[in-house]
Design a protein around this motif. Structure first.
Motif, PDB file in Angstrom:
ATOM      1  N   ASN A  74       0.841  -1.197   0.000  1.00  0.00           N
ATOM      2  CA  ASN A  74       0.000   0.000   0.000  1.00  0.00           C
ATOM      3  C   ASN A  74       0.875   1.245   0.000  1.00  0.00           C
ATOM      4  O   ASN A  74       0.617   2.201  -0.737  1.00  0.00           O
ATOM      5  N   GLY A  75       1.927   1.235   0.802  1.00  0.00           N
ATOM      6  CA  GLY A  75       2.838   2.383   0.869  1.00  0.00           C
ATOM      7  C   GLY A  75       3.576   2.618  -0.428  1.00  0.00           C
ATOM      8  O   GLY A  75       3.799   3.776  -0.829  1.00  0.00           O
ATOM      9  N   LYS A  78       1.191   4.374  -2.710  1.00  0.00           N
ATOM     10  CA  LYS A  78       0.918   5.752  -2.266  1.00  0.00           C
ATOM     11  C   LYS A  78       2.138   6.663  -2.372  1.00  0.00           C
ATOM     12  O   LYS A  78       1.993   7.882  -2.422  1.00  0.00           O
ATOM     13  N   LYS A  80       3.950   7.483  -4.678  1.00  0.00           N
ATOM     14  CA  LYS A  80       3.949   8.326  -5.883  1.00  0.00           C
ATOM     15  C   LYS A  80       3.339   9.694  -5.617  1.00  0.00           C
ATOM     16  O   LYS A  80       3.776  10.690  -6.182  1.00  0.00           O
ATOM     17  N   ASP A  81       2.312   9.711  -4.760  1.00  0.00           N
ATOM     18  CA  ASP A  81       1.565  10.948  -4.516  1.00  0.00           C
ATOM     19  C   ASP A  81       1.676  11.487  -3.101  1.00  0.00           C
ATOM     20  O   ASP A  81       1.341  12.641  -2.862  1.00  0.00           O
ATOM     21  N   GLU A  82       2.101  10.663  -2.165  1.00  0.00           N
ATOM     22  CA  GLU A  82       2.119  11.051  -0.760  1.00  0.00           C
ATOM     23  C   GLU A  82       3.541  11.078  -0.216  1.00  0.00           C
ATOM     24  O   GLU A  82       4.199  10.041  -0.176  1.00  0.00           O
ATOM     25  N   TRP A  85       3.618   8.656   4.470  1.00  0.00           N
ATOM     26  CA  TRP A  85       2.604   7.609   4.562  1.00  0.00           C
ATOM     27  C   TRP A  85       2.974   6.698   5.723  1.00  0.00           C
ATOM     28  O   TRP A  85       4.116   6.288   5.849  1.00  0.00           O
ATOM     29  N   ALA A  90      -2.215   3.694   5.990  1.00  0.00           N
ATOM     30  CA  ALA A  90      -2.447   2.481   5.199  1.00  0.00           C
ATOM     31  C   ALA A  90      -3.695   1.751   5.691  1.00  0.00           C
ATOM     32  O   ALA A  90      -4.525   1.325   4.880  1.00  0.00           O
ATOM     33  N   ASP A  93      -6.704   3.525   4.527  1.00  0.00           N
ATOM     34  CA  ASP A  93      -6.882   3.319   3.093  1.00  0.00           C
ATOM     35  C   ASP A  93      -7.400   1.914   2.785  1.00  0.00           C
ATOM     36  O   ASP A  93      -8.194   1.726   1.869  1.00  0.00           O
TER      37      ASP A  93
END
Length: 177
Positions: A74-75, A78, A80-82, A85, A90, A93
């Motif tokens: 999940n990390g 994410k 790419k945009d966050e 994290w 997670a 999400d």
């Protein structure tokens, strides 16, 4: 992965304090993990439909390993945009992916730091709960002025938590009879 390597079990944050027996009942915790050893989160964001706060968790070794990789994957997505994290983000999400079980067994410390002496009228707030999470946010948003503390810092956090626990223990103990 550390929890998987020791055979699974319970893990809590340093700022999660058990109340009573730590089970939410008069009974002591069984050595058998709840939910058949499935990964379980015991604190959720109020009104979130299961967004987990990983301050108290349990699971078998296999479940801890599975969740470690699920959270890592999940990390990676994410990242790419966050820029920041965490395991908590997670779990929030992943809540609709049904990858973990959740219960509402922990009280946010903000809801027990009421700015006044704890009384029996407040005992229902903690009834059936395993513990209280005195997180940074709880310490920021809670009202502890009646304890002689006007601002929160590392030097007085322990005083606030110990004072509240003493108040709670004197008024709301879980009967083991």
């Amino acid at each position: 992965l550390a929890m998987a390597s020791v055979g699974g079990g319970w893990m809590s944050d340093y700022d999660l304090f058990p109340i009573g027996t730590g089970t939410g009942t008069p009974e002591h915790q069984s050595p058998v993990l709840p939910d058949g050893g499935a990964f379980t989160v015991y604190s959720i964001v109020p009104g979130s439909q299961g967004a987990g706060i990983p301050c108290l968790t349990s699971g078998s070794a296999e479940e801890w390993e599975r969740m470690a990789f699920t959270i890592l994957e999940n990390g990676v997505v994410k990242a790419k945009d966050e820029p920041h994290w965490t395991d908590m983000f997670a779990l929030m999400d992943l809540r609709f992916a049904n990858v973990y079980k959740y219960r509402d067994d922990v009280v946010d410390g903000e809801f027990v730091l009421l700015g006044k002496q704890w009384t029996s009228e407040q005992c229902p707030i903690t009834q059936g709960k395993r513990g209280v999470h005195f997180s940074h946010a709880a310490m920021t948003n809670g009202d502890f002025t009646h304890m002689g503390v006007t601002e929160m810092n590392a030097n007085n956090r322990a005083h606030v938590v110990n004072t509240w626990l003493d108040e709670w223990n004197g008024i709301c103990p879980i009967s083991l009879s």
